[in-house]
Design a protein around this motif. Structure first.
Motif, PDB file in Angstrom:
ATOM      1  N   MET A   1       0.836  -1.190   0.000  1.00 38.81           N
ATOM      2  CA  MET A   1       0.000   0.000   0.000  1.00 38.81           C
ATOM      3  C   MET A   1       0.875   1.245   0.000  1.00 38.81           C
ATOM      4  N   PHE A   2       0.310   2.365  -0.457  1.00 36.67           N
ATOM      5  CA  PHE A   2       1.029   3.616  -0.419  1.00 36.67           C
ATOM      6  C   PHE A   2       1.138   4.112   1.009  1.00 36.67           C
ATOM      7  N   LYS A   3       2.264   4.722   1.334  1.00 35.84           N
ATOM      8  CA  LYS A   3       2.459   5.323   2.643  1.00 35.84           C
ATOM      9  C   LYS A   3       3.087   6.677   2.451  1.00 35.84           C
ATOM     10  N   PHE A   4       2.631   7.695   3.203  1.00 38.19           N
ATOM     11  CA  PHE A   4       3.290   8.982   3.176  1.00 38.19           C
ATOM     12  C   PHE A   4       4.412   8.945   4.205  1.00 38.19           C
ATOM     13  N   GLY A   5       5.514   9.569   3.905  1.00 40.33           N
ATOM     14  CA  GLY A   5       6.661   9.555   4.797  1.00 40.33           C
ATOM     15  C   GLY A   5       7.748   8.731   4.186  1.00 40.33           C
ATOM     16  N   PHE A   6       8.654   8.287   4.984  1.00 31.82           N
ATOM     17  CA  PHE A   6       9.825   7.609   4.475  1.00 31.82           C
ATOM     18  C   PHE A   6       9.641   6.120   4.620  1.00 31.82           C
ATOM     19  N   CYS A   7      10.093   5.377   3.597  1.00 33.60           N
ATOM     20  CA  CYS A   7       9.737   3.972   3.519  1.00 33.60           C
ATOM     21  C   CYS A   7      10.361   3.156   4.632  1.00 33.60           C
ATOM     22  N   ASP A   8       9.632   2.168   5.059  1.00 33.70           N
ATOM     23  CA  ASP A   8      10.056   1.252   6.115  1.00 33.70           C
ATOM     24  C   ASP A   8      10.634   0.023   5.445  1.00 33.70           C
ATOM     25  N   GLU A   9      11.975   0.012   5.335  1.00 30.80           N
ATOM     26  CA  GLU A   9      12.600  -1.057   4.581  1.00 30.80           C
ATOM     27  C   GLU A   9      12.394  -2.413   5.229  1.00 30.80           C
ATOM     28  N   GLU A  10      12.226  -2.439   6.552  1.00 28.42           N
ATOM     29  CA  GLU A  10      12.050  -3.725   7.222  1.00 28.42           C
ATOM     30  C   GLU A  10      10.785  -4.419   6.748  1.00 28.42           C
ATOM     31  N   LYS A  11       9.848  -3.636   6.210  1.00 30.27           N
ATOM     32  CA  LYS A  11       8.607  -4.211   5.701  1.00 30.27           C
ATOM     33  C   LYS A  11       8.644  -4.388   4.188  1.00 30.27           C
ATOM     34  N   HIS A  88      -2.045  -2.252  -5.687  1.00 34.84           N
ATOM     35  CA  HIS A  88      -1.319  -2.185  -4.413  1.00 34.84           C
ATOM     36  C   HIS A  88       0.193  -2.224  -4.624  1.00 34.84           C
ATOM     37  N   THR A  89       0.660  -1.430  -5.566  1.00 33.44           N
ATOM     38  CA  THR A  89       2.088  -1.349  -5.845  1.00 33.44           C
ATOM     39  C   THR A  89       2.494   0.111  -5.916  1.00 33.44           C
ATOM     40  N   ASP A  90       3.739   0.383  -5.561  1.00 31.75           N
ATOM     41  CA  ASP A  90       4.258   1.747  -5.641  1.00 31.75           C
ATOM     42  C   ASP A  90       4.758   2.087  -7.032  1.00 31.75           C
ATOM     43  N   LEU A  91       4.910   1.093  -7.908  1.00 27.44           N
ATOM     44  CA  LEU A  91       5.506   1.324  -9.212  1.00 27.44           C
ATOM     45  C   LEU A  91       4.915   0.398 -10.267  1.00 27.44           C
ATOM     46  N   ILE A  92       4.592   0.975 -11.415  1.00 32.78           N
ATOM     47  CA  ILE A  92       4.345   0.201 -12.623  1.00 32.78           C
ATOM     48  C   ILE A  92       5.224   0.849 -13.688  1.00 32.78           C
ATOM     49  N   PRO A  93       6.322   0.225 -14.072  1.00 29.28           N
ATOM     50  CA  PRO A  93       7.273   0.863 -14.975  1.00 29.28           C
ATOM     51  C   PRO A  93       6.623   1.410 -16.237  1.00 29.28           C
ATOM     52  N   ASP A  94       7.014   2.646 -16.572  1.00 27.65           N
ATOM     53  CA  ASP A  94       6.512   3.355 -17.749  1.00 27.65           C
ATOM     54  C   ASP A  94       5.010   3.644 -17.685  1.00 27.65           C
ATOM     55  N   VAL A  95       4.432   3.462 -16.515  1.00 20.88           N
ATOM     56  CA  VAL A  95       3.029   3.820 -16.302  1.00 20.88           C
ATOM     57  C   VAL A  95       2.922   4.763 -15.105  1.00 20.88           C
TER      58      VAL A  95
END
Length: 282
Positions: A1-11, A88-95
């Motif tokens: 899911m999208f989150k505002f703030g800085f990413c939690d790499e542990e997750k 539920h993804t932060d990225l879809i390349p070229d989209v």
């Protein structure tokens, strides 16, 4: 899911998550370059979307990208951003390239800039700007102008420009510029405008997670950077699952031949992150 703030790499909240699964949905056509108005009527925001941020002695106010995304979906205005949200993804390349998320390497850039990087009177270009935290900080610390670019027009219109307007007086925004579209199109535009000042400082954060985009990124840096200027690339040393990262990018820079690179900032809080300084070799 999208989150505002800085990413939690542990997750596992990292650029590149789900890229392999998403890549099959990418079309061959990237968006054309589009210029967006920065000045205009007062920015309409919802108080619940505003998030105060204090960083390196500077108080700022930013929009919560998650909530903006939800509002755009309700209004039928999310465009390609809605596809990423539904998947539920932060990225879809070229989209959709993650512009609604405030990635932590943007904070690293601000930390580095605040430690003594000259900003007064400089022209700044931020590539893949998203929330534009570094660009806002540069303007508040005396930069003459900023040009901000992100892949998706919805990001520029509904996150980048409002964040600039929320934090920077209109008089300081008059010479600034906001663009959406692909880096290849941006490079072409910048080279076609010889009379426009190039950037003394080019900034980009969390944009080297995917090797296929590196030639276009380096071309945009080359087109936008003034003679004697410098570029700062903030990223993780390795992006799991996609193979990008600072070590591999340094090798690509070496093979490209237009720039040299050196590590000027490093932290191992969470995953290992660095800032590379690129300067022209000729």
């Amino acid at each position: 899911m999208f989150k505002f703030g800085f990413c939690d790499e542990e997750k596992g909240d990292l650029p590149g998550q789900d890229i392999d699964n998403a890549s099959g949905t990418c079309g061959p056509n990237r968006p054309a370059l589009q210029e967006h108005a920065i000045l205009g009527p007062p920015v309409s925001t919802q108080e619940s979307e505003l998030v105060p941020l204090s960083l390196c002695g500077q108080k700022m106010l930013f929009l919560n990208g998650d909530l903006v995304m939800l509002r755009l979906q309700r209004q039928g205005m999310a465009g390609d951003l809605g596809r990423a949200s539904e998947a539920h993804t932060d990225l879809i390349p070229d989209v959709y390239e993650g512009g609604m998320k405030l990635w932590e390497c943007s904070r690293d850039l601000v930390t580095f800039l605040s430690a003594g990087e000259p900003l007064e009177g400089r022209h700044v270009l931020e590539l893949g700007c998203g929330a534009a935290l570094p660009a806002v900080f540069c303007l508040l610390r005396g930069a003459a102008s900023v040009t901000v670019q992100d892949y998706n027009r919805e990001v520029i219109d509904h996150l980048t420009v409002p964040n600039l307007r929320l934090n920077v007086p209109e008089s300081r925004l008059a010479g600034c510029r906001a663009l959406s579209g692909d880096w290849a199109a941006l490079a072409d535009r910048l080279r076609a405008e010889p009379g426009r000042p190039r950037a003394h400082l080019v900034l980009t954060s969390e944009t080297i997670y995917r090797r296929a985009s590196w030639p276009r990124l380096l071309d945009a840096v080359d087109a936008g950077l003034a003679d004697g200027g410098t570029a700062l690339v903030a990223a993780k040393t390795f992006y799991f699952g996609v193979g990008g990262g600072t070590r591999a990018f340094e090798q690509a820079v070496l093979e490209d031949g237009r720039f040299s690179s050196e590590v000027v900032f490093s932290t191992k809080q969470g995953l290992h992150r660095e800032i590379l300084r690129l300067v022209r070799t000729t």
